[in-house]
Design a protein around this motif. Structure first.
Motif, PDB file in Angstrom:
ATOM      1  N   UNK A 202       0.828  -1.207   0.000  1.00 54.13           N
ATOM      2  CA  UNK A 202       0.000   0.000   0.000  1.00 54.13           C
ATOM      3  C   UNK A 202       0.863   1.258   0.000  1.00 54.13           C
ATOM      4  N   UNK A 203       2.145   1.118  -0.300  1.00 53.77           N
ATOM      5  CA  UNK A 203       3.019   2.286  -0.427  1.00 53.77           C
ATOM      6  C   UNK A 203       2.572   3.125  -1.618  1.00 53.77           C
ATOM      7  N   UNK A 204       2.874   4.427  -1.629  1.00 58.42           N
ATOM      8  CA  UNK A 204       2.461   5.273  -2.758  1.00 58.42           C
ATOM      9  C   UNK A 204       3.036   4.826  -4.081  1.00 58.42           C
ATOM     10  N   UNK A 205       4.171   4.155  -4.065  1.00 60.24           N
ATOM     11  CA  UNK A 205       4.776   3.543  -5.247  1.00 60.24           C
ATOM     12  C   UNK A 205       5.816   2.564  -4.763  1.00 60.24           C
ATOM     13  N   UNK A 206       6.192   1.618  -5.612  1.00 60.79           N
ATOM     14  CA  UNK A 206       7.270   0.704  -5.249  1.00 60.79           C
ATOM     15  C   UNK A 206       8.605   1.427  -5.234  1.00 60.79           C
ATOM     16  N   UNK A 207       8.740   2.434  -6.095  1.00 59.35           N
ATOM     17  CA  UNK A 207       9.979   3.226  -6.112  1.00 59.35           C
ATOM     18  C   UNK A 207      10.201   3.939  -4.791  1.00 59.35           C
ATOM     19  N   UNK A 208       9.119   4.280  -4.108  1.00 61.60           N
ATOM     20  CA  UNK A 208       9.259   4.995  -2.839  1.00 61.60           C
ATOM     21  C   UNK A 208       9.882   4.124  -1.757  1.00 61.60           C
ATOM     22  N   UNK A 209       9.927   2.820  -1.970  1.00 60.29           N
ATOM     23  CA  UNK A 209      10.581   1.943  -0.995  1.00 60.29           C
ATOM     24  C   UNK A 209      12.066   2.267  -0.867  1.00 60.29           C
ATOM     25  N   UNK A 210      12.649   2.863  -1.900  1.00 60.34           N
ATOM     26  CA  UNK A 210      14.060   3.199  -1.832  1.00 60.34           C
ATOM     27  C   UNK A 210      14.408   4.105  -0.676  1.00 60.34           C
ATOM     28  N   UNK A 242      29.989   6.456  -8.827  1.00 58.67           N
ATOM     29  CA  UNK A 242      30.135   6.338  -7.379  1.00 58.67           C
ATOM     30  C   UNK A 242      28.958   6.860  -6.592  1.00 58.67           C
ATOM     31  N   UNK A 243      27.844   7.125  -7.273  1.00 62.88           N
ATOM     32  CA  UNK A 243      26.671   7.662  -6.590  1.00 62.88           C
ATOM     33  C   UNK A 243      25.863   6.656  -5.811  1.00 62.88           C
ATOM     34  N   UNK A 244      26.227   5.380  -5.905  1.00 64.37           N
ATOM     35  CA  UNK A 244      25.499   4.353  -5.175  1.00 64.37           C
ATOM     36  C   UNK A 244      24.338   3.797  -5.977  1.00 64.37           C
ATOM     37  N   UNK A 245      23.543   2.926  -5.352  1.00 62.26           N
ATOM     38  CA  UNK A 245      22.473   2.229  -6.060  1.00 62.26           C
ATOM     39  C   UNK A 245      21.264   3.125  -6.327  1.00 62.26           C
ATOM     40  N   UNK A 246      20.459   2.699  -7.301  1.00 58.82           N
ATOM     41  CA  UNK A 246      19.240   3.408  -7.675  1.00 58.82           C
ATOM     42  C   UNK A 246      18.129   2.380  -7.859  1.00 58.82           C
ATOM     43  N   UNK A 247      16.961   2.700  -7.340  1.00 63.58           N
ATOM     44  CA  UNK A 247      15.770   1.869  -7.520  1.00 63.58           C
ATOM     45  C   UNK A 247      14.845   2.557  -8.509  1.00 63.58           C
ATOM     46  N   UNK A 248      14.477   1.852  -9.575  1.00 61.91           N
ATOM     47  CA  UNK A 248      13.580   2.397 -10.596  1.00 61.91           C
ATOM     48  C   UNK A 248      12.362   1.492 -10.705  1.00 61.91           C
TER      49      UNK A 248
END
Length: 359
Positions: A202-210, A242-248
């Protein structure tokens, strides 16, 4: 990238094939977009051919990605030659777009015990059937590469159902803590087999889990190959720098059944399917390219002929099942075969000899 809650999808091409202005992302050059269109058309023909091969009994099963071609192509083409792709069982089009022979891409679906292509040569991990396990592998490869001083980004694909697995959360947490050069693309196609997303999260988006892991999350229109290419291209570049991981998260839809063994009419309406068919990612970009004069009838006919040639090559390559030595059933089960395993092998050998089979 900043750590934000993603609630509005990035879109650079609307459902009618009209460009949308977004100052955060520059438009994709037309030659690059034509290349993506070509890959999407070829990918759909491969997908359709695989479905036909299942009906003919040449493949045991096939998980279609019809309707998700923009995600598949944008992911594969966002990577540099030395980067790694970690696909799922539904990502055959992405694997083929990465340069793997389509026959080798599909061969495992007829029962071969290995992935049928060389992961090291192509920098493509074997297609993963267990949900989310490949995300941990991606983090491990990316972290190890960085420790060795290699310039490598790992891009891992998964579906919305995978976000309900523990491995998904462990992978994201490790990636964030280690600042590993990893991009995770969630293809939110609305159903984990038959369970709708509304019954998983029920999160606003799965991307917001980041945000919970301290990594940026980006929500993008998963049927817009322009937006996907821009978002994933930047994510790979940022991870490499070197910016680290990204969730899309890609907002898309699985038009066909989960596999040929699935009956989607039991959990979704045909009206819903038709609604998403109208948002077809290939039709969208075709409309735009034709309006821009980058695509004409001659080019379309040439591409259609190329797609049919691809399908014919796949049919020919999978026409004959490989001769598999029966003893392979017992190899690689244990480093040192157990007495029980050896007894089973000898029993099979005896049965085949009694039938006059060629061992």
């Amino acid at each position: 990238m900043s750590v934000d809650v993603a609630v509005e999808a990035v879109r650079l091409l609307d459902a009618d094939g009209v460009a949308v202005q977004d100052d955060r992302y520059p438009p994709l050059p037309l030659p690059d977009l034509v290349a993506r269109y070509r890959a999407m058309v070829l990918g759909r023909r491969l997908d359709d051919q695989a479905g036909a091969l299942v009906r003919q009994g040449r493949l045991a099963v096939y998980p279609s990605s019809h309707g998700q071609e923009a995600c598949q192509v944008a992911a594969a083409l966002a990577l540099r030659p030395g980067d790694w792709l970690f696909p799922t069982y539904r990502d055959s089009v992405a694997v083929a777009t990465r340069g793997v022979d389509p026959v080798e891409v599909l061969a495992w679906l007829r029962g071969d015990w290995h992935s049928c292509y060389d992961p090291v040569v192509h920098h493509v991990a074997p297609q993963a059937t267990p949900l989310a396990t490949q995300l941990l592998h991606a983090v491990g490869v990316a972290h190890a590469a960085r420790l060795k001083g290699e310039d490598t980004v790992a891009l891992a694909l998964c579906g919305d159902g995978a976000t309900s697995e523990g491995d998904f959360h462990e992978a994201l947490n490790f990636a964030a803590v280690l600042r590993a050069p990893v991009v995770v693309l969630v293809q939110n196609n609305k159903y984990a087999i038959s369970v709708p997303l509304s019954r998983q999260c029920v999160a606003p988006s799965l991307a917001s889990k980041g945000v919970g892991y301290g990594m940026p999350g980006v929500l993008v229109d998963g049927n817009d190959v322009v937006a996907l290419s821009a978002v994933l291209g930047r994510a790979v570049a940022d991870a490499a720098a070197g910016g680290g991981p990204v969730l899309v998260e890609a907002d898309t839809y699985r038009v066909h059944a989960h596999t040929n063994a699935d009956d989607p009419s039991r959990y979704r309406s045909q009206d819903e399917v038709h609604e998403w068919e109208a948002r077809d990612p290939i039709s969208r970009v075709r409309t735009y390219l034709r309006a821009e004069g980058a695509l004409d009838d001659d080019a379309e006919r040439a591409l259609a002929a190329e797609a049919e040639a691809l399908a014919a090559a796949v049919r020919a390559g999978l026409a004959e099942a490989p001769a598999v030595p029966p003893d392979e059933l017992f190899e690689h089960v244990y480093a040192t075969p157990t007495p029980q395993l050896l007894a089973q092998r000898d029993l099979l050998r005896a049965e085949l000899a009694a039938e006059g089979a060629d061992r």
